[in-house]
Design a protein around this motif. Structure first.
Motif, PDB file in Angstrom:
ATOM      1  N   MET A 212      54.980 -15.818-104.263  1.00 17.35           N
ATOM      2  CA  MET A 212      54.914 -15.031-105.496  1.00 17.35           C
ATOM      3  C   MET A 212      53.629 -15.298-106.277  1.00 17.35           C
ATOM      4  N   PHE A 213      53.061 -16.480-106.054  1.00 17.87           N
ATOM      5  CA  PHE A 213      51.875 -16.882-106.798  1.00 17.87           C
ATOM      6  C   PHE A 213      50.794 -17.304-105.815  1.00 17.87           C
ATOM      7  N   GLY A 214      49.560 -17.073-106.204  1.00 15.79           N
ATOM      8  CA  GLY A 214      48.440 -17.386-105.325  1.00 15.79           C
ATOM      9  C   GLY A 214      47.313 -18.065-106.075  1.00 15.79           C
ATOM     10  N   PRO A 215      46.148 -18.176-105.429  1.00 16.37           N
ATOM     11  CA  PRO A 215      45.011 -18.880-106.048  1.00 16.37           C
ATOM     12  C   PRO A 215      44.613 -18.313-107.410  1.00 16.37           C
ATOM     13  N   ASN A 216      44.791 -17.015-107.607  1.00 16.70           N
ATOM     14  CA  ASN A 216      44.428 -16.417-108.892  1.00 16.70           C
ATOM     15  C   ASN A 216      45.365 -16.813-110.023  1.00 16.70           C
TER      16      ASN A 216
ATOM     17  N   GLU B 173      40.722 -29.906-104.800  1.00 19.24           N
ATOM     18  CA  GLU B 173      41.126 -28.560-105.195  1.00 19.24           C
ATOM     19  C   GLU B 173      42.013 -27.904-104.144  1.00 19.24           C
ATOM     20  N   GLU B 174      41.812 -28.234-102.873  1.00 18.59           N
ATOM     21  CA  GLU B 174      42.647 -27.628-101.831  1.00 18.59           C
ATOM     22  C   GLU B 174      44.106 -28.050-101.977  1.00 18.59           C
ATOM     23  N   VAL B 175      44.338 -29.258-102.480  1.00 17.51           N
ATOM     24  CA  VAL B 175      45.707 -29.709-102.725  1.00 17.51           C
ATOM     25  C   VAL B 175      46.316 -28.914-103.871  1.00 17.51           C
ATOM     26  N   ARG B 176      45.588 -28.775-104.957  1.00 15.13           N
ATOM     27  CA  ARG B 176      46.091 -28.012-106.094  1.00 15.13           C
ATOM     28  C   ARG B 176      46.386 -26.563-105.703  1.00 15.13           C
ATOM     29  N   GLN B 177      45.514 -25.985-104.888  1.00 10.03           N
ATOM     30  CA  GLN B 177      45.693 -24.589-104.490  1.00 10.03           C
ATOM     31  C   GLN B 177      46.934 -24.399-103.626  1.00 10.03           C
ATOM     32  N   LYS B 178      47.344 -25.419-102.914  1.00 11.68           N
ATOM     33  CA  LYS B 178      48.572 -25.354-102.115  1.00 11.68           C
ATOM     34  C   LYS B 178      49.807 -25.656-102.981  1.00 11.68           C
ATOM     35  N   VAL B 179      49.705 -26.688-103.799  1.00 20.64           N
ATOM     36  CA  VAL B 179      50.886 -27.204-104.495  1.00 20.64           C
ATOM     37  C   VAL B 179      51.281 -26.338-105.679  1.00 20.64           C
ATOM     38  N   ILE B 180      50.348 -25.943-106.506  1.00 28.40           N
ATOM     39  CA  ILE B 180      50.706 -25.294-107.769  1.00 28.40           C
ATOM     40  C   ILE B 180      51.416 -23.957-107.566  1.00 28.40           C
ATOM     41  N   PRO B 181      51.012 -23.092-106.626  1.00 29.50           N
ATOM     42  CA  PRO B 181      51.812 -21.884-106.408  1.00 29.50           C
ATOM     43  C   PRO B 181      53.246 -22.191-105.983  1.00 29.50           C
ATOM     44  N   ALA B 182      53.437 -23.229-105.177  1.00 28.83           N
ATOM     45  CA  ALA B 182      54.800 -23.620-104.787  1.00 28.83           C
ATOM     46  C   ALA B 182      55.572 -24.159-105.983  1.00 28.83           C
ATOM     47  N   TYR B 183      54.908 -24.969-106.805  1.00 30.32           N
ATOM     48  CA  TYR B 183      55.526 -25.501-108.019  1.00 30.32           C
ATOM     49  C   TYR B 183      55.959 -24.353-108.934  1.00 30.32           C
ATOM     50  N   MET B 184      55.118 -23.366-109.073  1.00 28.32           N
ATOM     51  CA  MET B 184      55.453 -22.200-109.884  1.00 28.32           C
ATOM     52  C   MET B 184      56.603 -21.415-109.266  1.00 28.32           C
ATOM     53  N   GLY B 185      56.614 -21.314-107.939  1.00 27.34           N
ATOM     54  CA  GLY B 185      57.721 -20.634-107.272  1.00 27.34           C
ATOM     55  C   GLY B 185      59.045 -21.343-107.499  1.00 27.34           C
ATOM     56  N   LEU B 186      59.022 -22.669-107.468  1.00 28.30           N
ATOM     57  CA  LEU B 186      60.234 -23.442-107.731  1.00 28.30           C
ATOM     58  C   LEU B 186      60.740 -23.191-109.148  1.00 28.30           C
TER      59      LEU B 186
END
Length: 548
Positions: free
Chosen positions: A244-248, A282-295
């Motif tokens: 649902m969420f991406g890098p943007n 930054e690659e970690v943040r780009q993977k984790v934060i969209p998942a965190y937002m999805g949760l």
């Protein structure tokens, strides 16, 4: 009006990852609708930025150094009063649905002969709650066995739904699949993959279903602690929430290169641990934060399911709803991951309270910027249940006046949080003795001060001129007066009466002004110096001794 209390706690939910708190991309309309009906507290702080210690403070209404369970796995000592102990005598049941992260004081129970099979023993072993369903949600397994040795009701549910294996929590709910192999959520590179589970079978919907089952059969008044494991790691979520969420949608990290320039030694140690190094990428943040937002989005959708159920069944009219978290998540801010330290993303939490009575009508949809502590919740619940807060035991204060549009007299000027990092690799790296591996935060409306035991200098941030907490003024001679004020406050807090829990001030005052006359006559020279009644037992003829 007789009220129930639905006490909802999410694990590791940041205060600013809600649309009602201003997040630009993450829309949480169901949590927002509770904020629209209640009060959102904007300066709510946990009493320790780590799961177990924070929760034990919230459940007892006492600071971490008072109850002593200062880190995950530290037992809460037998006899420490918790929510259930305060509410049941007031006629309100107190139930757990989900997580506590409480470790039982097994030695204390054995010493006192308390069987975990007895009612009192079971409550002592379960943080004072009666248990509808306890699942701490971390069914990790390594070479030395499971992290949590208890039985997982969620795993049993998954098995009943046809998920194979001994630990479907790890194999399905918190893992994707890639090429036929498990792609575990423990590896953050997999955070953008969908968990290999039907969404309706994942943890958050399952626990919401348990809450609905409880409420359907509950006879009030009751307090139900609905305690979710998510959005706590492993950072992985089932479809459709995984993309649902991406890098943007990933905000820029709130950090500055200056923070790495001669940092405080304790801060440096946390920045340089594995978690800090990972979230600095930054690659970690780009993977984790969209998942965190999805949760979080999944959590909010489940709040919609729950609140719709309450509406249909008329329970919104007689149920106070509290939404909060046990701590936040750095997500790469300040070059850190996880929680543990005292920057706002870690120690400040969301706190939203909906009070259904007409007394709260004037405050609906408002915010309150008073300094609030998580230990204020037990005091609030006691007052809602019709009791008087036993302030010789509960160190927090009731928030009910704020909900009714009133400011309590002598509200606190500063909030306190503590952190015991004695078991961490950072303590060993800094060569700090276990009793010195402690941090204390004092924050007021402008300043945030951190004292570190072990001979380290303090830290200080000006939250007005430096709201991002980049500029540590702890060694600034120009701020010596502020540092002195904060040490004064910390000293006053440290001298508080926190262990005299068996006798209240009211009892002491009553004894001062005419307690029982039981014949103790100290400092009396002549009999007529005291009223005759006080010495009546000591006057008159000598009793005659019976003859042998």
């Amino acid at each position: 009006m007789t009220k129930n209390i639905l006490f909802i706690m999410f694990d590791q939910l940041r205060f600013d990852y809600l649309s009602c708190a201003g997040h630009p991309h993450l829309h949480t309309p169901n949590i927002d609708r509770i904020a629209e009906r209640g009060v959102r507290f904007t300066r709510a702080y946990v009493q320790s930025p780590v799961c177990g210690a924070s929760r034990m403070s919230t459940y007892t209404g006492r600071y971490a150094s008072t109850h002593g369970a200062q880190y995950n796995g530290f037992p809460l000592r037998v006899g420490e009063m918790t929510l259930g102990d305060h509410l049941r005598p007031l006629g309100m049941d107190c139930w757990l649905i989900g997580k506590t992260h409480m470790r039982v004081d097994a030695e204390g129970m054995e010493r006192l002969g308390l069987s975990p099979d007895s009612v009192i023993g079971a409550r002592q072993a379960e943080c004072g709650f009666d248990v509808w369903c306890r699942d701490d949600g971390l069914w990790a397994e390594g070479p030395d066995g499971f992290y949590d040795e208890n039985r997982s009701p969620y795993n049993e549910y998954l098995k009943s739904r046809g998920y194979p294996g001994e630990n479907p929590w790890a194999d399905f709910a918190n893992a994707a699949v890639e090429g036929g192999d498990i792609a575990s959520g423990w590896f953050m590179t997999n955070a953008n993959k969908p968990a290999n589970i039907a969404e309706e079978d994942s943890e958050t919907p399952w626990l919401t279903g348990e809450a609905i089952k409880f409420i359907e059969q509950a006879k009030g008044p009751w307090c139900a602690h609905l305690s979710y494991i998510k959005p706590h790691w492993p950072y992985i979520v089932p479809a459709p929430y995984h993309d649902m969420f991406g890098p943007n949608h990933v905000p820029a990290a709130v950090r500055h290169d200056s923070e790495r320039d001669n940092p405080h030694p304790v801060y440096a140690a946390f920045m340089n641990n594995r978690i800090g190094r990972a979230f600095s990428r930054e690659e970690v943040r780009q993977k984790v934060i969209p998942a965190y937002m999805g949760l979080i989005k999944q959590c909010d959708d489940q709040m919609g399911r729950l609140f719709d159920f309450l509406e249909r069944n008329g329970r919104m009219q007689d149920t106070m709803i509290v939404i909060t978290s046990d701590h936040g998540d750095y997500l790469g801010d300040h070059w850190l991951g996880e929680k543990d330290l005292f920057h706002e993303p870690s120690v400040k939490v969301p706190l939203i309270i909906y009070e259904p009575s007409p007394d709260a009508d004037a405050t609906r949809g408002t915010t309150c910027d008073a300094l609030v502590e998580s230990i204020d919740l037990p005091a609030t619940f006691i007052e809602v249940a019709g009791g008087k807060v036993p302030d010789h035991i509960v160190e927090g204060r009731s928030l009910l006046p704020f909900l009714h549009g009133k400011t309590p007299e002598n509200w606190r000027d500063y909030a306190i949080s503590e952190y015991d990092y004695s078991t961490s690799p950072m303590a060993a790296e800094l060569d700090v003795a276990p009793r010195d591996a402690r941090l204390f935060m004092v924050t007021d409306q402008r300043w945030k001060f951190i004292h570190a035991e072990g001979g380290f200098r303090p830290m200080l941030f000006d939250l007005v001129s430096d709201p991002n907490e980049f500029d540590d003024l702890g060694d600034s001679a120009d701020h010596a007066d502020i540092i002195a004020l904060m040490y004064d406050r910390l000293g006053k807090w440290g001298r508080r009466m926190s262990q005299r829990v068996t006798v209240s001030d009211e009892q002491i005052n009553a004894a001062r002004t005419g307690g029982k006359q039981v014949g103790i006559l100290i400092g009396v020279f002549e009999p007529d110096e005291v009223p005759p009644a006080a010495s009546s037992k000591y006057r008159g003829p000598v009793p005659t001794k019976e003859k042998d």
